[in-house]
Design a protein around this motif. Structure first.
Motif, mmCIF file in Angstrom:
data_model
loop_
_atom_site.group_PDB
_atom_site.id
_atom_site.type_symbol
_atom_site.label_atom_id
_atom_site.label_comp_id
_atom_site.label_asym_id
_atom_site.label_seq_id
_atom_site.Cartn_x
_atom_site.Cartn_y
_atom_site.Cartn_z
ATOM 1 N N MET A 155 3.024 1.198 42.096
ATOM 2 C CA MET A 155 3.456 2.307 41.382
ATOM 3 C C MET A 155 2.528 3.593 42.283
ATOM 4 N N GLU A 156 3.034 4.712 42.185
ATOM 5 C CA GLU A 156 2.368 6.006 42.655
ATOM 6 C C GLU A 156 2.648 6.824 41.666
ATOM 7 N N GLY A 157 1.758 6.876 40.475
ATOM 8 C CA GLY A 157 2.094 7.486 39.429
ATOM 9 C C GLY A 157 2.779 6.766 38.467
ATOM 10 N N ASP A 158 4.051 7.431 38.302
ATOM 11 C CA ASP A 158 5.347 6.997 37.341
ATOM 12 C C ASP A 158 6.236 6.539 38.287
ATOM 13 N N VAL A 159 6.039 6.627 39.663
ATOM 14 C CA VAL A 159 7.154 6.531 40.632
ATOM 15 C C VAL A 159 6.781 4.963 41.304
ATOM 16 N N LEU A 160 7.942 4.239 41.236
ATOM 17 C CA LEU A 160 7.848 2.705 41.930
ATOM 18 C C LEU A 160 7.957 3.032 43.309
ATOM 19 N N LYS A 161 7.063 2.391 44.050
ATOM 20 C CA LYS A 161 7.022 2.848 45.612
ATOM 21 C C LYS A 161 7.672 1.373 46.228
ATOM 22 N N ALA A 162 7.135 0.301 45.965
ATOM 23 C CA ALA A 162 7.411 -0.834 46.448
ATOM 24 C C ALA A 162 7.338 -1.884 45.512
ATOM 25 N N VAL A 163 7.384 -3.203 45.951
ATOM 26 C CA VAL A 163 7.366 -4.287 45.093
ATOM 27 C C VAL A 163 6.335 -5.286 45.877
ATOM 28 N N ILE A 164 5.455 -5.650 45.030
ATOM 29 C CA ILE A 164 4.515 -6.927 45.928
ATOM 30 C C ILE A 164 4.717 -8.165 45.341
ATOM 31 N N VAL A 165 5.047 -9.224 46.135
ATOM 32 C CA VAL A 165 5.719 -10.424 45.693
ATOM 33 C C VAL A 165 4.671 -11.565 46.613
ATOM 34 N N SER A 166 4.316 -12.434 45.353
ATOM 35 C CA SER A 166 3.906 -13.730 45.907
ATOM 36 C C SER A 166 4.645 -15.031 45.228
ATOM 37 N N GLY A 167 4.266 -16.245 45.308
ATOM 38 C CA GLY A 167 4.844 -17.239 44.915
ATOM 39 C C GLY A 167 3.759 -18.549 44.427
ATOM 40 N N ILE A 168 3.850 -19.258 43.457
ATOM 41 C CA ILE A 168 3.122 -20.309 43.338
ATOM 42 C C ILE A 168 4.052 -21.567 43.872
ATOM 43 N N ARG A 169 3.191 -22.117 44.711
ATOM 44 C CA ARG A 169 3.628 -23.385 45.348
ATOM 45 C C ARG A 169 3.935 -24.420 44.515
ATOM 46 N N MET A 170 5.227 -25.092 44.354
ATOM 47 C CA MET A 170 5.663 -26.119 43.514
ATOM 48 C C MET A 170 4.694 -27.378 43.634
ATOM 49 N N ASP A 171 4.583 -27.589 44.884
ATOM 50 C CA ASP A 171 4.111 -28.946 45.188
ATOM 51 C C ASP A 171 2.514 -28.984 44.742
ATOM 52 N N TRP A 172 2.005 -27.685 44.809
ATOM 53 C CA TRP A 172 0.580 -27.494 44.364
ATOM 54 C C TRP A 172 0.582 -27.690 42.973
ATOM 55 N N LEU A 173 1.475 -26.993 42.169
ATOM 56 C CA LEU A 173 1.616 -26.975 40.705
ATOM 57 C C LEU A 173 1.972 -28.309 40.295
ATOM 58 N N GLN A 174 2.758 -29.082 40.811
ATOM 59 C CA GLN A 174 3.003 -30.595 40.342
ATOM 60 C C GLN A 174 1.828 -31.267 40.717
ATOM 61 N N ASN A 175 1.032 -31.161 41.801
ATOM 62 C CA ASN A 175 -0.200 -31.953 41.837
ATOM 63 C C ASN A 175 -1.116 -31.526 40.722
ATOM 64 N N ARG A 176 -1.294 -30.286 40.555
ATOM 65 C CA ARG A 176 -2.173 -29.894 39.382
ATOM 66 C C ARG A 176 -1.789 -30.528 37.913
ATOM 67 N N ILE A 177 -0.709 -30.650 37.799
ATOM 68 C CA ILE A 177 -0.074 -31.516 36.500
ATOM 69 C C ILE A 177 -0.515 -32.869 36.429
ATOM 70 N N THR A 178 0.001 -33.373 37.488
ATOM 71 C CA THR A 178 -0.187 -34.861 37.700
ATOM 72 C C THR A 178 -1.709 -35.192 37.553
#
Length: 564
Positions: A155-178
């Protein structure tokens, strides 16, 4: 008796079985509550861990959004900064910035030609809400790996400027739960907003990427967490504690399920042991009951019963010979004394019966002598002057003597009703054809019924001669009988005699008529003293009673017995 002893043993075991059954139910209920509480707790713990992971990445994206190169969308500097951040965080695949047109601006890795992200659900959600968003299970267009996207507005003030994207690796999450591990038979499942399973322990290879069945989709979007019992796709009954995605702090659906068979395995083993113990105790109790019953109860009872059967068979000398202080021995000794007393009474009765028979024979002899004397006097008095009347008198006197001889001797044989009635009346009328009318079927009576009927007819004829129609020249008696379903119905009707009135007291004749027949005949009689003559009704059975209902129906007949 054995069944009764077994029943006693069963009754003794019943409280123990009931107590064990109650404990079993209570333990199962308690264990069920414990498992439900454990499932709810496990779901909370797994959900908390997922929330911490998401919150950590949320904080990471906030930090990224504050970086100058990112805020000013300086592509060269932004690429280096994002690459440095992504390499230091193992649980994310990439971090990149997407413009409002869906095209990448900068990122931690190179972008394929022509790649756009405007069709992604999380991108559309950001444009709509301008808030941090957790996407759904998807395959990354940058790394070709399955990820759970996370997006945050720049955001720049109240105006949407861009979108920051990331992602949780499913293999990492599966290993963490395991790594957390689960007990055998238990399971932890994590799913996105569409119900797609993103991680599962165990059997991740079978479930990750599949969608939760439609009948359980309601759990994903439920309003409150809960614990339920379900049958999963692997056919196992599970107790599931779940936390829906609709909760404010739950970015993902999380469930922890406990295998009910595994959870109840200790109780099942205890139940099996208790059941085997009960069965063993029951078998021992039954064997002991049968042995003790045979030795101390059945054998003495059979001994007493055997003596009773021998006594019935004529062995009056049979005795149990039982002595002792226990109850059955006392009964056997008392029974022996009773048999001794009965034997003594029987001996005395035999002596009395012998004396009675001697007296009856002497009485019969004297009665016949009396009749013979009367006949001799009558013959000497008017046999020559009026032979015809003398012959009639002599016949009637002989018939009367025969009747008394039959009564005093107690002897009789099977005869028809007509023969019995005719023989009983022969002593009271000179000519049966003039005063007697007989009408009935050919019914043969046994000896023990023929004699009572003869006595009753003789008594009726005597009363009719003294007070009724047979004492008059014009008097008549109609005797009718018929057989109806094993019973004989006889009707005695007098007419043509002097007026009849009901007697004021009961005489010997009334008692004789009432008691002449044996009990098995179930005799019933009724006397109607009409002015024109007596009407007497008699009913009796000539067959053995067949059923209780027949006896009850007969007992309901209204009976009045009288005599003159």
């Amino acid at each position: 008796m054995r069944l009764k002893l077994v029943a006693v043993a069963v009754a003794a075991l019943a409280p123990v079985v009931a107590m064990l059954a109650y404990n079993e139910v209570a333990l199962r209920h308690q264990r069920n509550e414990e498992v439900r509480a454990s499932a709810a707790q496990a779901a909370r713990q797994a959900s908390s861990e997922v929330e911490r992971i998401v919150e950590g990445l949320h904080g990471l994206l906030v930090s990224v959004s504050a970086m100058p190169s990112v805020r000013h969308l300086d592509v060269g500097t932004c690429n280096e900064a994002l690459k440095s951040v992504a390499e230091s965080i193992p649980n994310v695949s990439t971090i990149f910035v997407v413009g409002l047109d869906g095209r990448p601006v900068c990122g931690s890795t190179a972008f394929p030609d022509g790649v756009v992200f405007s069709d992604r659900d999380y991108f559309r959600q950001i444009l709509k809400t301008k808030d941090f968003t957790v996407g759904t299970y998807t395959q990354s267009r940058l790394s070709d790996k399955h990820v759970l996207p996370l997006a945050m507005p720049l955001m720049e003030g109240d105006v949407l400027k861009a979108v920051i994207v990331s992602g949780i690796r499913m293999d990492w999450l599966q290993n963490r739960i395991t790594e957390r591990g689960v007990a055998p038979g238990n399971a932890v499942t994590i799913a996105d907003g569409k119900g797609t399973i993103v991680a599962r322990v165990p059997l991740a290879e079978q479930f990750v990427g599949t969608v939760i069945p439609d009948e359980y989709q309601r759990l994903v979007h439920a309003e409150q967490p809960d614990v339920i019992e379900v049958t999963s796709r692997d056919g196992m009954v599970r107790i599931v504690g779940y936390r829906p995605i609709a909760l404010p702090s739950s970015p993902l659906y999380v469930s922890a399920s406990f295998s009910k068979p595994e959870a109840f395995a200790p109780i099942e083993r205890a139940t099996l042991m208790n059941t085997l113990a009960i069965i063993g105790g029951a078998l021992f109790s039954l064997a002991a009951a049968i042995f003790i019953g045979n030795r101390f109860i059945l054998v003495p009872i059979w001994r007493i019963a055997d003596v009773m059967e021998k006594w019935r068979g004529g062995q009056t000398s049979a005795r149990t010979g039982m002595t002792g202080s226990d109850e059955l021995a006392v009964v056997g000794a008392t029974f022996d004394r009773l048999l001794d007393e009965l034997e003594e009474r029987r001996r005395r009765n035999d002596e009395a019966e012998a004396e009675r028979i001697l007296l009856v024979r002497e009485l019969a002899h004297r009665v016949k002598n009396g009749f013979t004397l009367v006949q001799a006097i009558a013959r000497q008095t008017f046999s020559r002057s009026d032979p015809e009347r003398y012959n009639s008198f002599a016949e009637r006197l002989a018939a009367l003597a025969g009747t008394y001889d039959l009564i005093l001797s107690g002897e009789a044989s099977a005869s028809s009703v007509r023969e019995i009635v005719s023989a009983a009346l022969r002593a009271h009328v000179a000519s049966e054809a003039e005063h007697i009318r007989l009408d009935g079927a050919d019914v043969v009576l046994p000896a023990d019924i023929a004699l009572p009927l003869s006595l009753v007819i003789h008594e009726l004829a005597t009363n009719a001669t003294k007070y009724g129609s047979l004492g008059s020249e014009d008097g008549t008696v109609a005797i009718e009988w018929k057989r109806d379903q094993g019973r004989v119905l006889l009707l005695w009707t007098e007419s043509g005699g002097p007026p009849v009135s009901k007697p004021t007291k009961r005489g010997f004749g009334s008692i004789l008529i009432e008691r002449a027949f044996p009990a098995k005949a179930r005799a019933r009689s009724h006397s109607d003293y009409r002015p024109e003559g007596l009407v007497f009704e008699l009913a009796f059975s000539i067959e053995e009673p067949a059923a209780k209902g027949d006896i009850e129906s007969c007992s309901r007949e209204t009976v009045h017995t009288s005599g003159r």
